[in-house]
Design a protein around this motif. Structure first.
Motif, mmCIF file in Angstrom:
data_model
loop_
_atom_site.group_PDB
_atom_site.id
_atom_site.type_symbol
_atom_site.label_atom_id
_atom_site.label_comp_id
_atom_site.label_asym_id
_atom_site.label_seq_id
_atom_site.Cartn_x
_atom_site.Cartn_y
_atom_site.Cartn_z
ATOM 1 N N ASP A 189 24.003 0.006 85.243
ATOM 2 C CA ASP A 189 23.565 0.441 86.558
ATOM 3 C C ASP A 189 24.721 0.600 87.529
ATOM 4 O O ASP A 189 24.630 1.354 88.494
ATOM 5 N N GLN A 190 25.819 -0.131 87.288
ATOM 6 C CA GLN A 190 26.962 -0.038 88.194
ATOM 7 C C GLN A 190 27.640 1.322 88.134
ATOM 8 O O GLN A 190 28.392 1.687 89.039
ATOM 9 N N PHE A 191 27.367 2.096 87.073
ATOM 10 C CA PHE A 191 27.986 3.408 86.939
ATOM 11 C C PHE A 191 27.095 4.526 87.471
ATOM 12 O O PHE A 191 27.494 5.695 87.419
ATOM 13 N N ALA A 192 25.905 4.178 87.961
ATOM 14 C CA ALA A 192 25.035 5.190 88.554
ATOM 15 C C ALA A 192 25.559 5.556 89.942
ATOM 16 O O ALA A 192 26.037 4.702 90.690
ATOM 17 N N ILE A 193 25.473 6.837 90.285
ATOM 18 C CA ILE A 193 25.966 7.296 91.577
ATOM 19 C C ILE A 193 25.052 6.773 92.679
ATOM 20 O O ILE A 193 23.856 7.069 92.688
ATOM 21 N N PRO A 194 25.542 5.969 93.624
ATOM 22 C CA PRO A 194 24.674 5.435 94.690
ATOM 23 C C PRO A 194 24.291 6.532 95.673
ATOM 24 O O PRO A 194 25.051 7.481 95.922
ATOM 25 N N THR A 218 34.662 6.846 86.658
ATOM 26 C CA THR A 218 33.855 6.419 85.515
ATOM 27 C C THR A 218 32.803 7.471 85.150
ATOM 28 O O THR A 218 32.111 7.300 84.147
ATOM 29 N N GLN A 219 32.701 8.524 85.952
ATOM 30 C CA GLN A 219 31.808 9.637 85.634
ATOM 31 C C GLN A 219 32.585 10.670 84.818
ATOM 32 O O GLN A 219 33.608 11.202 85.267
ATOM 33 N N LEU A 220 32.110 10.938 83.607
ATOM 34 C CA LEU A 220 32.805 11.873 82.731
ATOM 35 C C LEU A 220 32.863 13.271 83.338
ATOM 36 O O LEU A 220 33.846 14.002 83.141
ATOM 37 N N SER A 221 31.844 13.640 84.090
ATOM 38 C CA SER A 221 31.835 14.975 84.702
ATOM 39 C C SER A 221 32.983 15.122 85.691
ATOM 40 O O SER A 221 33.614 16.195 85.771
ATOM 41 N N ARG A 275 39.481 9.731 77.841
ATOM 42 C CA ARG A 275 40.414 8.603 77.881
ATOM 43 C C ARG A 275 40.340 7.890 79.229
ATOM 44 O O ARG A 275 40.268 6.664 79.303
ATOM 45 N N LEU A 276 40.355 8.658 80.297
ATOM 46 C CA LEU A 276 40.306 8.062 81.638
ATOM 47 C C LEU A 276 38.982 7.349 81.880
ATOM 48 O O LEU A 276 38.950 6.197 82.331
ATOM 49 N N THR A 277 37.871 8.008 81.542
ATOM 50 C CA THR A 277 36.555 7.424 81.790
ATOM 51 C C THR A 277 36.292 6.215 80.905
ATOM 52 O O THR A 277 35.792 5.186 81.371
ATOM 53 N N ALA A 278 36.632 6.301 79.626
ATOM 54 C CA ALA A 278 36.326 5.224 78.686
ATOM 55 C C ALA A 278 37.100 3.948 79.010
ATOM 56 O O ALA A 278 36.539 2.843 78.968
ATOM 57 N N THR A 317 35.574 2.427 82.197
ATOM 58 C CA THR A 317 34.227 1.928 81.941
ATOM 59 C C THR A 317 34.257 0.641 81.136
ATOM 60 O O THR A 317 33.529 -0.315 81.439
ATOM 61 N N ALA A 318 35.100 0.575 80.111
ATOM 62 C CA ALA A 318 35.202 -0.638 79.296
ATOM 63 C C ALA A 318 35.671 -1.826 80.131
ATOM 64 O O ALA A 318 35.155 -2.942 79.990
ATOM 65 N N GLY A 319 36.647 -1.596 80.999
ATOM 66 C CA GLY A 319 37.125 -2.690 81.843
ATOM 67 C C GLY A 319 36.065 -3.204 82.795
ATOM 68 O O GLY A 319 35.903 -4.421 82.968
ATOM 69 N N HIS A 320 35.321 -2.290 83.407
ATOM 70 C CA HIS A 320 34.258 -2.712 84.324
ATOM 71 C C HIS A 320 33.167 -3.492 83.593
ATOM 72 O O HIS A 320 32.633 -4.479 84.115
ATOM 73 N N LEU A 321 32.827 -3.046 82.386
ATOM 74 C CA LEU A 321 31.804 -3.752 81.613
ATOM 75 C C LEU A 321 32.267 -5.159 81.237
ATOM 76 O O LEU A 321 31.484 -6.122 81.307
ATOM 77 N N LEU A 322 33.525 -5.302 80.831
ATOM 78 C CA LEU A 322 34.032 -6.634 80.479
ATOM 79 C C LEU A 322 34.033 -7.570 81.681
ATOM 80 O O LEU A 322 33.678 -8.751 81.562
#
Length: 227
Positions: A7-12, A97-100, A160-163, A166-171
Motif C-alpha cells: 500500500d505504501q507504493f500506491a499513489i496518494p 518506485t512507480q515503474l511508469s 533497476r531503479l524501481t526494483a 522498492t526492495a529497500g522500502h519493503l525491507l
C-alpha cells in the motif's frame, strides 16, 4: 498482510487530486538559487563544488559532442537523488518506485541517444548490431540478439531503479513491523532488530544515491556509443 505491505507504493490522492504532482515538483524548491553576490554562502559553495565534480566525472568518457548533454544529465542526477532521499522520510511518497515514472525517464532519453547516433553516424550505429568478424551463418541470429538487447536497455534502466528502491522500502517496513510486534514479547530481539533497521536505513540512503548515479552513468555510456 501482502496488500498492506504494498500500500505504501500506491499513489496518494487528496480530494481526488494525485499528490504525485507535488512530489515531483517539490525537489526543485529545496535547492538554493545562486545570487549575484561576489561571495556565496557555504551551502551554495558546497552545492557548486558537488555539481562541478560530478559533471567532470560524468564527462570524462564522453567526447566533445557529448558535452552538450552535461546540463540534462546533471539535472537528472540531482533530481533523482532528491526524489529517492525524500522518499525515505516518514509519511512521504517515492515517485521513483512507480515503474511508469522510471520508464518515463529512461525511454525518451535512451531514444534520444539512438536517434542522435542514427543521424550523426548511421554506419557506426548500425555496426553495433553486428560485431566484426562474425561468421556468415551467425549474422541473422546476432543481428536479432543485438537488436533485442538494444531494445531492452530502457526497460533495464527503469526496472533497476524501481526494483532496488522498492526492495529497500519493503525491507524497512518488514523490520519496523517486526520491531513493533516483538517489543512487548522479546525486548532484546526488538532492540537488535531496531539496530539492524537503522543500519538498513543508512544503506538505503547510499542505495538511493548510487541508483541515481548508475541511472545517469548508463545513459552517458549509451550516449558515448552514439556520439
Amino acid at each position: 498482510m501482502t496488500l498492506s505491505l504494498f500500500d505504501q507504493f500506491a499513489i496518494p490522492t487528496y480530494l481526488g487530486i494525485p499528490l504525485i504532482i507535488i512530489a515531483l515538483t517539490f525537489p526543485w524548491i529545496l535547492y538554493p538559487t545562486p545570487t549575484s553576490r561576489w561571495l556565496n554562502n557555504r551551502l551554495l559553495t558546497l552545492q557548486g563544488w558537488f555539481i562541478n565534480r560530478f559533471t567532470q566525472q560524468l564527462l570524462l568518457p564522453l567526447n566533445v559532442g557529448g558535452h552538450k548533454w552535461a546540463l540534462i544529465l546533471t539535472s537528472l542526477m540531482l533530481y533523482l537523488i532528491t526524489l529517492n532521499l525524500l522518499g525515505l522520510l516518514p509519511y512521504t511518497f517515492t515517485p521513483t518506485t512507480q515503474l511508469s515514472l522510471s520508464l518515463g525517464f529512461a525511454v525518451p532519453l535512451w531514444l534520444a541517444t539512438v536517434i542522435i547516433g542514427m543521424r550523426n553516424q548511421p554506419t557506426a550505429a548500425l555496426g553495433h548490431l553486428l560485431p566484426e568478424g562474425t561468421p556468415a551463418p551467425l549474422i541473422p541470429v546476432l543481428i536479432i540478439i543485438e537488436t533485442i538487447s538494444l531494445m531492452i536497455r530502457p526497460l533495464a534502466l527503469g526496472v533497476r531503479l524501481t526494483a532496488n528502491l522498492t526492495a529497500g522500502h519493503l525491507l524497512i517496513q518488514l523490520l519496523s513491523t517486526a520491531t513493533f510486534v516483538l517489543l512487548q514479547l522479546m525486548p532484546t530481539v526488538a532492540t537488535l532488530t531496531t539496530v539492524v533497521m537503522l543500519l538498513l536505513t543508512l544503506l538505503e540512503v547510499a542505495v538511493a544515491m548510487i541508483q541515481a548515479y548508475v541511472f545517469v552513468l548508463l545513459l552517458s555510456l549509451y550516449l558515448q556509443e552514439n556520439v
